[in-house]
Design a protein around this motif. Structure first.
Motif, mmCIF file in Angstrom:
data_model
loop_
_atom_site.group_PDB
_atom_site.id
_atom_site.type_symbol
_atom_site.label_atom_id
_atom_site.label_comp_id
_atom_site.label_asym_id
_atom_site.label_seq_id
_atom_site.Cartn_x
_atom_site.Cartn_y
_atom_site.Cartn_z
ATOM 1 N N LEU A 154 0.828 -1.211 0.000
ATOM 2 C CA LEU A 154 0.000 0.000 0.000
ATOM 3 C C LEU A 154 0.861 1.260 0.000
ATOM 4 N N ARG A 155 1.951 1.219 0.746
ATOM 5 C CA ARG A 155 2.847 2.390 0.778
ATOM 6 C C ARG A 155 3.440 2.649 -0.612
ATOM 7 N N VAL A 156 3.914 1.605 -1.271
ATOM 8 C CA VAL A 156 4.508 1.746 -2.606
ATOM 9 C C VAL A 156 3.432 2.079 -3.637
ATOM 10 N N TYR A 157 2.259 1.480 -3.488
ATOM 11 C CA TYR A 157 1.179 1.742 -4.434
ATOM 12 C C TYR A 157 0.788 3.221 -4.411
ATOM 13 N N GLY A 158 0.710 3.789 -3.199
ATOM 14 C CA GLY A 158 0.372 5.212 -3.094
ATOM 15 C C GLY A 158 1.429 6.082 -3.745
ATOM 16 N N ALA A 159 2.716 5.761 -3.485
ATOM 17 C CA ALA A 159 3.809 6.527 -4.082
ATOM 18 C C ALA A 159 3.801 6.398 -5.597
ATOM 19 N N TYR A 160 3.521 5.193 -6.097
ATOM 20 C CA TYR A 160 3.494 4.968 -7.545
ATOM 21 C C TYR A 160 2.358 5.749 -8.201
ATOM 22 N N GLN A 161 1.187 5.709 -7.599
ATOM 23 C CA GLN A 161 0.040 6.415 -8.176
ATOM 24 C C GLN A 161 0.263 7.930 -8.181
ATOM 25 N N PHE A 162 0.868 8.439 -7.106
ATOM 26 C CA PHE A 162 1.135 9.873 -7.057
ATOM 27 C C PHE A 162 2.177 10.255 -8.102
ATOM 28 N N SER A 163 3.234 9.454 -8.224
ATOM 29 C CA SER A 163 4.282 9.745 -9.204
ATOM 30 C C SER A 163 3.741 9.602 -10.619
ATOM 31 N N LEU A 164 2.879 8.614 -10.826
ATOM 32 C CA LEU A 164 2.276 8.406 -12.145
ATOM 33 C C LEU A 164 1.373 9.571 -12.514
ATOM 34 N N SER A 165 0.730 10.158 -11.523
ATOM 35 C CA SER A 165 -0.188 11.268 -11.772
ATOM 36 C C SER A 165 0.551 12.585 -12.008
ATOM 37 N N THR A 166 1.651 12.767 -11.284
ATOM 38 C CA THR A 166 2.347 14.053 -11.367
ATOM 39 C C THR A 166 3.493 14.071 -12.369
ATOM 40 N N ASN A 167 4.164 12.939 -12.523
ATOM 41 C CA ASN A 167 5.316 12.895 -13.433
ATOM 42 C C ASN A 167 5.472 11.481 -13.993
ATOM 43 N N PRO A 168 4.612 11.094 -14.916
ATOM 44 C CA PRO A 168 4.562 9.704 -15.390
ATOM 45 C C PRO A 168 5.834 9.228 -16.094
ATOM 46 N N ALA A 169 6.622 10.116 -16.657
ATOM 47 C CA ALA A 169 7.799 9.701 -17.412
ATOM 48 C C ALA A 169 9.080 9.673 -16.583
ATOM 49 N N SER A 170 8.994 9.975 -15.305
ATOM 50 C CA SER A 170 10.211 10.055 -14.488
ATOM 51 C C SER A 170 10.735 8.664 -14.125
ATOM 52 N N GLU A 171 12.025 8.659 -13.719
ATOM 53 C CA GLU A 171 12.641 7.410 -13.292
ATOM 54 C C GLU A 171 12.007 6.894 -12.000
ATOM 55 N N HIS A 172 11.577 7.831 -11.175
ATOM 56 C CA HIS A 172 10.916 7.435 -9.937
ATOM 57 C C HIS A 172 9.651 6.626 -10.237
ATOM 58 N N THR A 173 8.928 7.068 -11.240
ATOM 59 C CA THR A 173 7.692 6.368 -11.610
ATOM 60 C C THR A 173 7.995 4.949 -12.065
ATOM 61 N N LYS A 174 9.053 4.786 -12.883
ATOM 62 C CA LYS A 174 9.421 3.446 -13.347
ATOM 63 C C LYS A 174 9.874 2.558 -12.182
ATOM 64 N N THR A 175 10.646 3.151 -11.265
ATOM 65 C CA THR A 175 11.112 2.394 -10.104
ATOM 66 C C THR A 175 9.944 1.952 -9.229
ATOM 67 N N TYR A 176 9.018 2.902 -8.986
ATOM 68 C CA TYR A 176 7.830 2.574 -8.190
ATOM 69 C C TYR A 176 6.967 1.515 -8.881
ATOM 70 N N ARG A 177 6.899 1.607 -10.214
ATOM 71 C CA ARG A 177 6.093 0.637 -10.959
ATOM 72 C C ARG A 177 6.666 -0.779 -10.813
ATOM 73 N N ASP A 178 7.986 -0.899 -10.979
ATOM 74 C CA ASP A 178 8.624 -2.210 -10.847
ATOM 75 C C ASP A 178 8.456 -2.776 -9.430
ATOM 76 N N LEU A 179 8.624 -1.898 -8.441
ATOM 77 C CA LEU A 179 8.487 -2.337 -7.059
ATOM 78 C C LEU A 179 7.035 -2.713 -6.737
#
Length: 218
Positions: free
Chosen positions: A93-118
């Motif tokens: 749930l912690r990672v899912y929230g971070a991934y959804q926020f990163s996907l919403s605010t900056n979908p092309a960032s490396e953070h988004t890809k890292t959160y997605r994989d995790l």
């Protein structure tokens, strides 16, 4: 004085009569003895059969009690382990929230890809842990038919409902206008704490059941 012929004849006839009587009565007593012994052997055989059947029933009952006890202990142990494995739900749930926020605010960032994989990795772990939990809980329900389960242990669908409720809330908060990461984190912590409380109470209940089983077997 010498016995005359007539007297000797009477003695011989008497002896012969006694001999014949002895043969006849001995035969009768022999048959009676054999018949009596046969009856005794048959009665002993019946009694032995009854005793053997009773011993077999007692042994079977003891084996069934031992099997049920062992199966119950094994099911409760697996349920405890599956509840421990479900701790990955909090991380998910912690990672899912971070991934959804990163996907919403900056979908092309490396953070988004890292959160997605995790998130994908944790999702697979949670899926397996949920499967193990449902399986072990179903076994416990079958073995403890007379026990009334409450809360997290009352229904195998509670876990999936709570996960869906949490992910829906985190996705909505991440995609809301003016979304803030702190709010998403606080929301994920709220759902994590709620799930943790449910699982903690469930583990306490399972531990009590295991102790009751142990004390009941002694």
């Amino acid at each position: 004085m010498a016995m005359n012929f007539g007297g000797r004849l009477i003695v011989w006839c008497g002896c012969f009569g006694l001999f014949v009587a002895g043969v006849v009565w001995s035969s009768i007593f022999y048959d009676l003895k054999i018949s009596f012994l046969k009856d005794v052997v048959e009665v002993c055989s019946y009694v032995a059969t009854i005793i053997a059947a009773g011993a077999a029933v007692a042994t079977l009952s003891a084996w069934r009690r031992q099997w049920k006890y062992s199966a119950a202990q094994d099911a409760l142990k697996r349920l405890t382990n599956s509840l421990d494995d479900l701790s990955c739900a909090k991380s998910y749930l912690r990672v899912y929230g971070a991934y959804q926020f990163s996907l919403s605010t900056n979908p092309a960032s490396e953070h988004t890809k890292t959160y997605r994989d995790l998130e994908e990795q944790l999702h697979l772990e949670l899926k397996q842990a949920s499967k193990d939990f449902v399986s072990s809980l179903q076994d416990v329900h079958l073995l403890f038919e007379n026990v009334k389960f409450e809360g997290f242990l009352s229904d195998t669908a509670i876990l999936s409902r709570e996960i869906i409720k949490a992910t829906d809330a985190l996705r909505a908060a991440s995609n809301a206008p003016g979304a803030q990461y702190d709010i998403v984190v606080a929301l994920s912590i709220t759902h994590e704490s709620y799930l943790h409380g449910l699982m903690f109470e469930a583990k306490k209940r399972v531990e009590v059941m295991r102790k009751d089983q142990l004390s009941g077997s002694s």
